[in-house]
Scaffold this active site. Sequence first.
Site, mmCIF file in Angstrom:
data_model
loop_
_atom_site.group_PDB
_atom_site.id
_atom_site.type_symbol
_atom_site.label_atom_id
_atom_site.label_comp_id
_atom_site.label_asym_id
_atom_site.label_seq_id
_atom_site.Cartn_x
_atom_site.Cartn_y
_atom_site.Cartn_z
ATOM 1 N N HIS A 56 0.849 -1.198 0.000
ATOM 2 C CA HIS A 56 0.000 0.000 0.000
ATOM 3 C C HIS A 56 0.877 1.238 0.000
ATOM 4 O O HIS A 56 2.096 1.141 0.064
ATOM 5 C CB HIS A 56 -1.032 -0.025 1.133
ATOM 6 C CG HIS A 56 -0.485 0.001 2.540
ATOM 7 N ND1 HIS A 56 0.319 -0.999 3.061
ATOM 8 C CD2 HIS A 56 -0.655 0.906 3.549
ATOM 9 C CE1 HIS A 56 0.611 -0.708 4.327
ATOM 10 N NE2 HIS A 56 0.045 0.439 4.634
ATOM 11 N N HIS A 58 1.209 3.913 2.064
ATOM 12 C CA HIS A 58 1.679 4.659 3.247
ATOM 13 C C HIS A 58 3.203 4.832 3.230
ATOM 14 O O HIS A 58 3.931 3.980 2.725
ATOM 15 C CB HIS A 58 1.247 3.950 4.544
ATOM 16 C CG HIS A 58 -0.204 4.166 4.868
ATOM 17 N ND1 HIS A 58 -0.893 3.361 5.744
ATOM 18 C CD2 HIS A 58 -1.088 5.103 4.437
ATOM 19 C CE1 HIS A 58 -2.143 3.801 5.839
ATOM 20 N NE2 HIS A 58 -2.294 4.849 5.048
ATOM 21 N N ASP A 60 5.544 4.546 5.375
ATOM 22 C CA ASP A 60 6.398 3.499 5.954
ATOM 23 C C ASP A 60 6.348 2.210 5.126
ATOM 24 O O ASP A 60 6.877 1.171 5.544
ATOM 25 C CB ASP A 60 6.037 3.229 7.424
ATOM 26 C CG ASP A 60 4.629 2.688 7.614
ATOM 27 O OD1 ASP A 60 3.699 3.224 6.986
ATOM 28 O OD2 ASP A 60 4.447 1.722 8.390
ATOM 29 N N HIS A 61 5.734 2.288 3.936
ATOM 30 C CA HIS A 61 5.681 1.126 3.033
ATOM 31 C C HIS A 61 6.171 1.463 1.620
ATOM 32 O O HIS A 61 6.628 0.580 0.906
ATOM 33 C CB HIS A 61 4.259 0.546 2.982
ATOM 34 C CG HIS A 61 3.820 0.032 4.321
ATOM 35 N ND1 HIS A 61 3.885 -1.296 4.657
ATOM 36 C CD2 HIS A 61 3.377 0.686 5.429
ATOM 37 C CE1 HIS A 61 3.478 -1.446 5.923
ATOM 38 N NE2 HIS A 61 3.173 -0.250 6.410
ATOM 39 N N HIS A 114 -7.564 -1.217 5.465
ATOM 40 C CA HIS A 114 -6.564 -0.301 6.025
ATOM 41 C C HIS A 114 -6.421 0.897 5.076
ATOM 42 O O HIS A 114 -6.450 2.048 5.503
ATOM 43 C CB HIS A 114 -5.244 -1.055 6.185
ATOM 44 C CG HIS A 114 -4.107 -0.243 6.721
ATOM 45 N ND1 HIS A 114 -4.072 0.254 8.002
ATOM 46 C CD2 HIS A 114 -2.945 0.158 6.140
ATOM 47 C CE1 HIS A 114 -2.952 0.929 8.182
ATOM 48 N NE2 HIS A 114 -2.250 0.888 7.061
ATOM 49 N N ASP A 133 -0.226 -4.214 6.121
ATOM 50 C CA ASP A 133 -0.906 -3.814 7.363
ATOM 51 C C ASP A 133 -2.347 -4.326 7.405
ATOM 52 O O ASP A 133 -3.225 -3.680 7.966
ATOM 53 C CB ASP A 133 -0.912 -2.277 7.491
ATOM 54 C CG ASP A 133 0.461 -1.710 7.793
ATOM 55 O OD1 ASP A 133 1.402 -2.480 8.031
ATOM 56 O OD2 ASP A 133 0.586 -0.461 7.784
ATOM 57 N N HIS A 171 4.507 -5.052 10.819
ATOM 58 C CA HIS A 171 4.862 -4.378 12.082
ATOM 59 C C HIS A 171 4.973 -5.372 13.225
ATOM 60 O O HIS A 171 4.289 -6.397 13.239
ATOM 61 C CB HIS A 171 3.807 -3.326 12.463
ATOM 62 C CG HIS A 171 3.753 -2.144 11.555
ATOM 63 N ND1 HIS A 171 4.489 -1.007 11.766
ATOM 64 C CD2 HIS A 171 3.050 -1.936 10.418
ATOM 65 C CE1 HIS A 171 4.243 -0.133 10.806
ATOM 66 N NE2 HIS A 171 3.365 -0.674 9.958
HETATM 67 FE FE FE Z 1 2.519 0.404 8.260
HETATM 68 ZN ZN ZN Z 2 -0.125 1.360 6.675
#
Ligand code: FE
Ligand code: ZN
Length: 255
Positions: A56, A58, A60-61, A114, A133, A171
Site C-alpha cells: 500500500h 503509506h 512506511d511502506h 486499512h 498492514d 509491524h
Molecule cells: Fe505500516
Molecule cells: Zn499502513
Amino acid sequence: MTVEVSMFSCLSDNYGFLLHDVSSGFTAAIDTPEVTAINKALSNKGWKLTHIFNTHHHFDHAGGNAELKEQWGCEVVGAAKDASRIPGLDKGVHDQEKFSFGGQEIEVFSVPGHTSGHIAYYLADASILFVGDTIFSLGCGRLFEGTASQMWSSLQKLMKLPDETVIYCAHEYTEANADFAITIEPDNDALQKRIEKVRGLRSELRPTVPTTLGLEKSTNPFLRAEENSIQRRLGMLGGEPESVFAKIRQMKDSF
Ligand code: FE
Ligand code: ZN
C-alpha cells in the site's frame, strides 16, 4: 529451497522483507520502509534488488521507492488503483492477478480496509503471504480508508488460504495486540499459550513475525468474529460476523 525470505527490523516497529528467487536471482523488497536497512540486508545476502512489491501507499511502506528505483533501476509493482500515490509504479496489478517472478508464481489479492488500494502477495508453492498492514499477529490494520465490512471480507478472502500459510506482517505490534486479545477471549487456551510465547520472545527483543494462518485463526480475535464464545462475551450472540468484527475493531481503537 527455491525461494528465500530475509526479514529485518527498521524504523521504530516495521519489518522489511526481501524475497529472493534462487533460480533467477531476482530479489524483491516487499515495501520500502527504510532505504538504508534494505540496502544493508541486500549486501548481507549478496543480492541485487530487481523488484519492489508494494502492499500500500503509506510512507512506511512506499517511502523508499523513489530512491531505491533510482539506485537499482528495479521494477515497482503495486495496486493499479493506487497508481497516483505509489511512487515510481511500473506495473499496476489487480485482484486475483497472477504474475511470474523468476521461477515463482505470485497471486495478488485486493484487501481493502486499512487503505482502499491495499493488496497482499501470495506464493502458493512456497505457502508464503505478505499482508502489509492487513493482518498482524493477534491483530489487524486500522481502518483508515475502508469500512469494517470491507475489511471483514478482505480477511475472509485470506482466511480461505491453507492453515500452514506463513504470514509476514509489516509491524511488530504483537505484545500490544495480545493485551487486547486476552480481554476479548480470556478463556482461549491457544491464546494464553501464544501470549506466553510472545512475552518470552519480546523480552529478548526477538520477532514474533512471521506467524501462520492456522495460528492466527485460533488466537487472533479479529479472525474469530464467528466464534460463539466471542459473540456471547460481546453480547452479540448470533450476530452478523461483520458487525462482531466491527465491534472488536472499535473496541481496539479505544483500548
Ligand atoms: Fe505500516
Ligand atoms: Zn499502513
